[in-house]
Write a protein that holds these residues in place. Structure first.
Motif, PDB file in Angstrom:
ATOM      1  N   LEU A  72       0.833  -1.195   0.000  1.00  0.00           N
ATOM      2  CA  LEU A  72       0.000   0.000   0.000  1.00  0.00           C
ATOM      3  C   LEU A  72       0.872   1.250   0.000  1.00  0.00           C
ATOM      4  O   LEU A  72       1.938   1.276   0.611  1.00  0.00           O
ATOM      5  CB  LEU A  72      -0.880  -0.016   1.252  1.00  0.00           C
ATOM      6  N   GLY A  73       0.397   2.294  -0.675  1.00  0.00           N
ATOM      7  CA  GLY A  73       1.045   3.597  -0.620  1.00  0.00           C
ATOM      8  C   GLY A  73       0.200   4.573   0.175  1.00  0.00           C
ATOM      9  O   GLY A  73      -0.947   4.291   0.523  1.00  0.00           O
ATOM     10  N   ALA A  74       0.753   5.749   0.472  1.00  0.00           N
ATOM     11  CA  ALA A  74       0.023   6.773   1.219  1.00  0.00           C
ATOM     12  C   ALA A  74       0.695   8.117   1.010  1.00  0.00           C
ATOM     13  O   ALA A  74       1.870   8.191   0.632  1.00  0.00           O
ATOM     14  CB  ALA A  74      -0.010   6.435   2.710  1.00  0.00           C
ATOM     15  N   SER A  75      -0.060   9.179   1.279  1.00  0.00           N
ATOM     16  CA  SER A  75       0.531  10.516   1.208  1.00  0.00           C
ATOM     17  C   SER A  75       1.443  10.780   2.384  1.00  0.00           C
ATOM     18  O   SER A  75       2.409  11.533   2.281  1.00  0.00           O
ATOM     19  CB  SER A  75      -0.582  11.574   1.179  1.00  0.00           C
ATOM     20  N   GLY A  76       1.125  10.160   3.526  1.00  0.00           N
ATOM     21  CA  GLY A  76       1.952  10.370   4.696  1.00  0.00           C
ATOM     22  C   GLY A  76       1.433   9.590   5.885  1.00  0.00           C
ATOM     23  O   GLY A  76       0.333   9.046   5.856  1.00  0.00           O
ATOM     24  N   VAL A  77       2.252   9.539   6.914  1.00  0.00           N
ATOM     25  CA  VAL A  77       1.859   8.922   8.179  1.00  0.00           C
ATOM     26  C   VAL A  77       2.009   9.978   9.264  1.00  0.00           C
ATOM     27  O   VAL A  77       3.083  10.565   9.426  1.00  0.00           O
ATOM     28  CB  VAL A  77       2.740   7.698   8.516  1.00  0.00           C
ATOM     29  N   ARG A  78       0.926  10.224   9.979  1.00  0.00           N
ATOM     30  CA  ARG A  78       0.961  11.227  11.035  1.00  0.00           C
ATOM     31  C   ARG A  78       1.838  10.747  12.184  1.00  0.00           C
ATOM     32  O   ARG A  78       2.110   9.560  12.317  1.00  0.00           O
ATOM     33  CB  ARG A  78      -0.470  11.498  11.535  1.00  0.00           C
ATOM     34  N   SER A  79       2.264  11.660  13.042  1.00  0.00           N
ATOM     35  CA  SER A  79       3.176  11.299  14.130  1.00  0.00           C
ATOM     36  C   SER A  79       2.564  10.327  15.119  1.00  0.00           C
ATOM     37  O   SER A  79       3.285   9.674  15.884  1.00  0.00           O
ATOM     38  CB  SER A  79       3.660  12.558  14.863  1.00  0.00           C
ATOM     39  N   ASP A  80       1.222  10.191  15.114  1.00  0.00           N
ATOM     40  CA  ASP A  80       0.575   9.205  15.988  1.00  0.00           C
ATOM     41  C   ASP A  80       0.365   7.864  15.285  1.00  0.00           C
ATOM     42  O   ASP A  80      -0.240   6.950  15.848  1.00  0.00           O
ATOM     43  CB  ASP A  80      -0.755   9.737  16.514  1.00  0.00           C
ATOM     44  N   GLY A  81       0.847   7.737  14.028  1.00  0.00           N
ATOM     45  CA  GLY A  81       0.738   6.491  13.289  1.00  0.00           C
ATOM     46  C   GLY A  81      -0.439   6.395  12.349  1.00  0.00           C
ATOM     47  O   GLY A  81      -0.570   5.411  11.617  1.00  0.00           O
ATOM     48  N   THR A  82      -1.303   7.401  12.317  1.00  0.00           N
ATOM     49  CA  THR A  82      -2.445   7.406  11.405  1.00  0.00           C
ATOM     50  C   THR A  82      -1.965   7.520   9.964  1.00  0.00           C
ATOM     51  O   THR A  82      -1.113   8.356   9.649  1.00  0.00           O
ATOM     52  CB  THR A  82      -3.394   8.577  11.716  1.00  0.00           C
ATOM     53  N   VAL A  83      -2.522   6.689   9.073  1.00  0.00           N
ATOM     54  CA  VAL A  83      -2.148   6.706   7.658  1.00  0.00           C
ATOM     55  C   VAL A  83      -3.068   7.662   6.916  1.00  0.00           C
ATOM     56  O   VAL A  83      -4.297   7.588   7.052  1.00  0.00           O
ATOM     57  CB  VAL A  83      -2.240   5.286   7.054  1.00  0.00           C
ATOM     58  N   LEU A  84      -2.488   8.562   6.117  1.00  0.00           N
ATOM     59  CA  LEU A  84      -3.234   9.642   5.470  1.00  0.00           C
ATOM     60  C   LEU A  84      -3.116   9.589   3.953  1.00  0.00           C
ATOM     61  O   LEU A  84      -2.160   9.049   3.407  1.00  0.00           O
ATOM     62  CB  LEU A  84      -2.704  11.004   5.951  1.00  0.00           C
ATOM     63  N   ASP A  85      -4.099  10.194   3.292  1.00  0.00           N
ATOM     64  CA  ASP A  85      -4.019  10.392   1.853  1.00  0.00           C
ATOM     65  C   ASP A  85      -4.649  11.737   1.511  1.00  0.00           C
ATOM     66  O   ASP A  85      -5.338  12.344   2.341  1.00  0.00           O
ATOM     67  CB  ASP A  85      -4.727   9.265   1.089  1.00  0.00           C
ATOM     68  N   THR A  86      -4.418  12.188   0.286  1.00  0.00           N
ATOM     69  CA  THR A  86      -4.887  13.513  -0.111  1.00  0.00           C
ATOM     70  C   THR A  86      -6.077  13.474  -1.066  1.00  0.00           C
ATOM     71  O   THR A  86      -6.662  14.510  -1.334  1.00  0.00           O
ATOM     72  CB  THR A  86      -3.760  14.299  -0.809  1.00  0.00           C
ATOM     73  N   THR A  87      -6.425  12.307  -1.588  1.00  0.00           N
ATOM     74  CA  THR A  87      -7.380  12.236  -2.691  1.00  0.00           C
ATOM     75  C   THR A  87      -8.583  11.385  -2.317  1.00  0.00           C
ATOM     76  O   THR A  87      -8.445  10.178  -2.056  1.00  0.00           O
ATOM     77  CB  THR A  87      -6.703  11.661  -3.947  1.00  0.00           C
ATOM     78  N   ALA A  88      -9.760  12.002  -2.337  1.00  0.00           N
ATOM     79  CA  ALA A  88     -10.968  11.337  -1.850  1.00  0.00           C
ATOM     80  C   ALA A  88     -11.296  10.061  -2.615  1.00  0.00           C
ATOM     81  O   ALA A  88     -11.706   9.069  -2.019  1.00  0.00           O
ATOM     82  CB  ALA A  88     -12.148  12.305  -1.904  1.00  0.00           C
ATOM     83  N   VAL A  89     -11.116  10.050  -3.944  1.00  0.00           N
ATOM     84  CA  VAL A  89     -11.515   8.879  -4.726  1.00  0.00           C
ATOM     85  C   VAL A  89     -10.585   7.686  -4.503  1.00  0.00           C
ATOM     86  O   VAL A  89     -10.952   6.547  -4.786  1.00  0.00           O
ATOM     87  CB  VAL A  89     -11.579   9.205  -6.238  1.00  0.00           C
ATOM     88  N   GLU A  90      -9.386   7.930  -3.997  1.00  0.00           N
ATOM     89  CA  GLU A  90      -8.444   6.837  -3.773  1.00  0.00           C
ATOM     90  C   GLU A  90      -8.634   6.166  -2.409  1.00  0.00           C
ATOM     91  O   GLU A  90      -8.297   4.989  -2.238  1.00  0.00           O
ATOM     92  CB  GLU A  90      -6.997   7.342  -3.871  1.00  0.00           C
ATOM     93  N   VAL A  91      -9.162   6.904  -1.432  1.00  0.00           N
ATOM     94  CA  VAL A  91      -9.233   6.387  -0.061  1.00  0.00           C
ATOM     95  C   VAL A  91     -10.098   5.126   0.046  1.00  0.00           C
ATOM     96  O   VAL A  91      -9.668   4.139   0.670  1.00  0.00           O
ATOM     97  CB  VAL A  91      -9.700   7.480   0.910  1.00  0.00           C
ATOM     98  N   PRO A  92     -11.316   5.072  -0.542  1.00  0.00           N
ATOM     99  CA  PRO A  92     -12.087   3.822  -0.447  1.00  0.00           C
ATOM    100  C   PRO A  92     -11.374   2.635  -1.089  1.00  0.00           C
ATOM    101  O   PRO A  92     -11.491   1.502  -0.595  1.00  0.00           O
ATOM    102  CB  PRO A  92     -13.385   4.155  -1.202  1.00  0.00           C
ATOM    103  N   VAL A  93     -10.631   2.872  -2.161  1.00  0.00           N
ATOM    104  CA  VAL A  93      -9.874   1.797  -2.799  1.00  0.00           C
ATOM    105  C   VAL A  93      -8.773   1.313  -1.858  1.00  0.00           C
ATOM    106  O   VAL A  93      -8.552   0.101  -1.709  1.00  0.00           O
ATOM    107  CB  VAL A  93      -9.281   2.259  -4.142  1.00  0.00           C
ATOM    108  N   LYS A  94      -8.076   2.225  -1.201  1.00  0.00           N
ATOM    109  CA  LYS A  94      -7.023   1.828  -0.268  1.00  0.00           C
ATOM    110  C   LYS A  94      -7.595   1.002   0.884  1.00  0.00           C
ATOM    111  O   LYS A  94      -6.983   0.027   1.325  1.00  0.00           O
ATOM    112  CB  LYS A  94      -6.288   3.063   0.263  1.00  0.00           C
TER     113      LYS A  94
END
Length: 253
Positions: free
Chosen positions: A171-193
């Motif tokens: 899996l890829g991601a836009s970033g990981v927050r300092s608390d470990g939460t996995v983030l992305d920037t694009t709404a249409v990609e998030v349900p697929v992830k």
């Protein structure tokens, strides 16, 4: 001084829609670390939105519409390549691997050329890498073509993933927050992830060190939802510790 610098940053973004961190540092004559602090403050004020490698104007709904696939692929290429090589070492002959969209998974696909593996993906970039490789069994998921990021998205993609059971999903991601939460920037990609996370026995998150901690406006999953986080030596220690505490194994390329 700071106010003048931040006005310059906002002015550049309004003029061009996006800018890299390096470009803004050159514009203002300061270090990248200083620009990053400015971007954090300006995002808090609603003046812009941070994305991996820079920032976009706050009105841009899809960062990839501004920073296309080729530009993203050229950013932090050495670190991404190291992560991809290490990821390929986790794949055994006979495995069925599910590859997310993105530039690092494209590099992983290159490392898998000539291997006796099955690759399932919604990435048109991965398709381009493996289409002529007779050793790799390639399964392309359906969906709506998202040209800016060489991917397939939508309900057809999500439905197809429900029929898939792989050995490992990368899996890829836009970033990981300092608390470990996995983030992305694009709404249409998030349900697929999120569907990708359910498509295999094990999950590996591929993020180069610059994405820890990282940014993104949308939550993909909480800390601990991925089995392994694969990144580079020198990645932010606080973020790595949070991932380990949540139960995610950390592997360094």
């Amino acid at each position: 001084m700071r106010a003048t610098r931040q006005r310059s940053i906002v002015g550049r973004l309004r003029a061009r829609g996006s800018a890299s961190t390096e470009e803004l540092a050159g514009l203002c004559g300061v270090s990248i670390a200083t620009v990053r602090r400015d971007l954090i403050e300006l995002e808090r004020l609603g003046a812009l939105r941070r994305v991996h490698g820079g920032a976009v104007t706050s009105g841009v709904a899809d960062a990839d519409a501004v920073r296309g696939f080729a530009e993203v692929a050229a950013t932090d290429a050495v670190e991404k390549s190291a992560v991809a090589r290490r990821a390929a070492g986790m794949v055994r002959d006979g495995d069925c691997v599910v590859l997310d969209i993105g530039t690092t998974t494209m590099l992983l696909a290159r490392e898998l050329r000539g291997r006796d593996v099955t690759v399932v993906t919604a990435s048109l970039a991965v398709l381009d890498v493996l289409r002529d490789d007779d050793r790799v069994e390639l399964i392309l998921l359906g969906g709506v073509v998202r040209r800016t990021y060489h991917s397939l998205v939508g309900s057809l993609t999500e439905d197809a993933l429900r029929q898939v059971h792989g050995t490992t999903v990368f899996l890829g991601a836009s970033g990981v927050r300092s608390d470990g939460t996995v983030l992305d920037t694009t709404a249409v990609e998030v349900p697929v992830k999120r569907a990708l996370l359910r498509s295999a026995d094990a999950s590996v998150l591929l993020v180069d060190a610059h994405k820890l901690p990282g940014t993104g406006s949308l939550r993909v999953c909480e800390a601990g939802a991925v089995d392994v986080l694969l990144t580079n030596e020198g990645a932010d220690a606080t973020t790595l510790d949070a991932c380990r505490a949540a139960g995610t194994e950390v592997v360094l390329a």
